[in-house]
Design a protein around this motif. Structure first.
Motif, PDB file in Angstrom:
ATOM      1  N   THR A   1      80.504 -24.329 -34.530  1.00  0.00           N
ATOM      2  CA  THR A   1      79.428 -23.339 -34.566  1.00  0.00           C
ATOM      3  C   THR A   1      79.672 -22.237 -33.546  1.00  0.00           C
ATOM      4  O   THR A   1      79.473 -21.049 -33.832  1.00  0.00           O
ATOM      5  N   ALA A   2      80.101 -22.611 -32.345  1.00  0.00           N
ATOM      6  CA  ALA A   2      80.404 -21.608 -31.319  1.00  0.00           C
ATOM      7  C   ALA A   2      81.524 -20.692 -31.786  1.00  0.00           C
ATOM      8  O   ALA A   2      81.476 -19.470 -31.583  1.00  0.00           O
ATOM      9  N   CYS A   3      82.526 -21.261 -32.424  1.00  0.00           N
ATOM     10  CA  CYS A   3      83.657 -20.478 -32.923  1.00  0.00           C
ATOM     11  C   CYS A   3      83.214 -19.475 -33.976  1.00  0.00           C
ATOM     12  O   CYS A   3      83.672 -18.319 -33.988  1.00  0.00           O
ATOM     13  N   ARG A   4      82.313 -19.883 -34.844  1.00  0.00           N
ATOM     14  CA  ARG A   4      81.841 -18.979 -35.900  1.00  0.00           C
ATOM     15  C   ARG A   4      81.056 -17.804 -35.304  1.00  0.00           C
ATOM     16  O   ARG A   4      81.150 -16.674 -35.785  1.00  0.00           O
ATOM     17  N   HIS A   5      80.288 -18.069 -34.261  1.00  0.00           N
ATOM     18  CA  HIS A   5      79.574 -16.981 -33.610  1.00  0.00           C
ATOM     19  C   HIS A   5      80.544 -16.073 -32.856  1.00  0.00           C
ATOM     20  O   HIS A   5      80.344 -14.853 -32.799  1.00  0.00           O
ATOM     21  N   ARG A   6      81.581 -16.653 -32.266  1.00  0.00           N
ATOM     22  CA  ARG A   6      82.610 -15.851 -31.606  1.00  0.00           C
ATOM     23  C   ARG A   6      83.294 -14.933 -32.622  1.00  0.00           C
ATOM     24  O   ARG A   6      83.582 -13.765 -32.316  1.00  0.00           O
ATOM     25  N   ASP A   7      83.531 -15.440 -33.832  1.00  0.00           N
ATOM     26  CA  ASP A   7      84.156 -14.618 -34.874  1.00  0.00           C
ATOM     27  C   ASP A   7      83.281 -13.418 -35.243  1.00  0.00           C
ATOM     28  O   ASP A   7      83.789 -12.307 -35.462  1.00  0.00           O
ATOM     29  N   ILE A   8      81.973 -13.650 -35.328  1.00  0.00           N
ATOM     30  CA  ILE A   8      81.052 -12.553 -35.630  1.00  0.00           C
ATOM     31  C   ILE A   8      81.127 -11.495 -34.537  1.00  0.00           C
ATOM     32  O   ILE A   8      81.242 -10.291 -34.806  1.00  0.00           O
ATOM     33  N   LEU A   9      81.091 -11.946 -33.278  1.00  0.00           N
ATOM     34  CA  LEU A   9      81.119 -11.017 -32.150  1.00  0.00           C
ATOM     35  C   LEU A   9      82.440 -10.259 -32.084  1.00  0.00           C
ATOM     36  O   LEU A   9      82.455  -9.052 -31.811  1.00  0.00           O
ATOM     37  N   THR A  10      83.544 -10.942 -32.339  1.00  0.00           N
ATOM     38  CA  THR A  10      84.858 -10.292 -32.310  1.00  0.00           C
ATOM     39  C   THR A  10      84.931  -9.165 -33.340  1.00  0.00           C
ATOM     40  O   THR A  10      85.443  -8.075 -33.057  1.00  0.00           O
TER      41      THR A  10
END
Length: 246
Positions: free
Chosen positions: A204-213
């Motif tokens: 889940t953290a990774c998916r939010h990081r992808d959005i932010l990137t």
């Protein structure tokens, strides 16, 4: 055959029509006078006189409007304009979803699909206009998500804060209210059904990081893909929960 049941039904239907009209009249009064939330409404006696109805009819109408958060009845003080929040919508959707006992997953998927359509449509506007301050706030939230994930802890509150912060930049007050409504329905249902939290905080953290990137890169298409991937994960977890997978 007795006419009494028929007459009773007709009388009840007539009362409902009258009640509906009184509610509409009270709402129109609020609009016509441009009364803001918290403003006092006319007294019951004044409403009776202006609307030409009985005290009981006024009280029943006000009770119905209170259930919709259009008015607030403060016993001993009077009646005031309510906040017109989306709480009644949340209550109604929660009940509707829980009432779909034959297929929990299908009922919950309907809620998720609406939220998904909203967020995937709005993320394009966010990507086009988010500034450095918004990105910095999202970076702080994602950083805390990643810290929680390393500790093996779920972070539903941070998840919610991320999405609320994401759309703050649009300056549309209704957007966070609608998203919060669908969020609340989802988590109320999950709590009642005893479904567990996200089993993979790191994912889940990774998916939010992808959005932010993608947002940092002003990559509109990438932000849309990342948001879609995020929802695919939510739907997958929901399906597993309704099937009893933990």
């Amino acid at each position: 055959m007795s006419e009494e049941p028929r007459n009773t039904r007709q009388a009840a239907a007539g009362e409902r029509r009258v009640g509906t009209q009184i509610r509409r009249d009270v709402m129109q009064l609020i609009l016509d006078r441009r009364l803001p939330p918290g403003a006092p409404l006319p007294t019951e006696a004044e409403l009776m006189e202006s609307l030409g109805v009985s005290r009981n009819s006024v009280r029943e109408a006000l009770k119905a409007l209170q259930a919709l958060d259009i008015v607030e009845i403060r016993h001993g003080y009077g009646t005031y304009v309510g906040q017109a929040s989306l709480t009644p919508l949340v209550d109604g959707l929660t009940f509707r979803t829980l009432a779909g006992v034959a297929d929990d997953h299908a009922a919950l998927t309907e809620i998720l699909q609406i939220r998904e359509v909203l967020e995937e449509g709005l993320i394009r506007r966010v990507a086009d206009g988010i500034g450095d301050d918004g990105l910095a706030r999202l970076e702080s939230i994602v950083g805390r998500m990643e810290g929680a994930a390393r500790a093996g802890e779920a972070f539903p509150d941070l998840d919610r804060t991320f999405h609320e912060t994401l759309y703050d930049t649009l300056g549309n007050a209704l957007v966070p209210q609608l998203l919060a409504a669908f969020w609340n329905v989802y988590h109320r249902v999950a709590k009642v059904r005893g479904w567990t939290s996200d089993p993979a905080p790191a994912v889940t953290a990774c998916r939010h990081r992808d959005i932010l990137t993608a947002l940092r890169a002003r990559d509109v298409a990438g932000a849309e893909r990342a948001m879609a991937d995020h929802f695919r994960g939510i739907e997958a977890r929901s399906g597993q929960a309704t099937l009893g997978v933990r």
